[in-house]
Design a protein around this motif. Sequence first.
Motif: not given
Length: 366
Positions: A156-163, A165-170, A175-177
């Motif tokens: 939930i934290a990464t997928l919408p962001v990646m769509l 801004d890929l680098s920020t989502g990464f 970080t969470l990992l």
Amino acid sequence: MKKYKEALKSLDLGLFITVLLLIGVGLISVTSASYPVGSKTFGDGLYFGKRYFTFMIVGFFGMLIAYKFPRKFFKRYSFILFCGTIILVLMLFIPKFTNYSRGSGRWLNLPFLPLIQPSDFVKISSILYMGKILAENRYKLYKREVFFKIIAIIGIATLPVMLKDLSTGFVIGATLLLMYIVAGISMHQFVTLCGIGIIVLIPMVFKYAYRLERILGFLNSSKGSLDQNYQINQSLYAIAMGGVGGVGYFHSRQKYFNLAEAHNDFIFSVICEEFGMIGGIFVVALFFIFTYRGLRIASRTKNNYDKYVAVGLTSYIGMQAVINICVGVGIFPVTGITLPFISYGGTALIMAMIAAGFLLKISKDV
């Protein structure tokens, strides 16, 4: 007077001074790097420098709030904060509220408010919420339902962001990992998460042609087109022209429309051009000290929640700095990620300062 002395004694002065130095570097660097575009676009070469100063003042208030508020408050309401920031990200998919820049709709344009980048809010809120979940399930991380919950949070934290801004989502996902690894992830959980991450990243890269072109151009730089490698080449020219001592403050030539986003994505290159290798090493050293102090705080915390949050906040800033600097020196393909505390960007600066405020608050009780 005694009260102030006790407050300073409990404060991690090393971290605080490092943050002040990074912000100082950001102010003078943005003022110089943005001068050409400020003059051309707004008729004021100091336009972006003045705005950076305004964001800095707001950031100090945010840092003070993070430092003064009880951590229990943010822990208790971390789920609400997380949901609220995700809603802001989802609003980017509504054209009415989206401001497009360079073909990317990463900014929210809400009535009566300045442009904001919701992904910067998600960095902090996801760390606070993940820290709470990991602390509450410290001895149940091996259970399947807990693992699925953590996967859901990361997704939930990464997928919408990646769509958008890929680098920020990464950065958010990584970080969470890392927080999960520190909490005690098992090998099969780690392999599963990495596998899911790879499966998700592949379509994200292929979704937009420019992402694939940048990666292919970087991997095959000797045969890549001039357009594919133009930004990296210009960045390397700036660094090379700086030499050891630099060409002097305000004397960068590459910032005059050769470097894209000289005051933002490629500000490290301008620093190296104007202050040389000495300036570049100084900036790298500041981020190294920040990361060291942050992880030191994490290692000395008295409870698991503070430990995980400190690791997350330190990791996101350190990782983002590494990516931005590596892009500038040609080690990574071009991404649109900022250099924390230094690049121009109101939301990014304010949230980085708030992250520093949280770290200082945690260090106070170490």
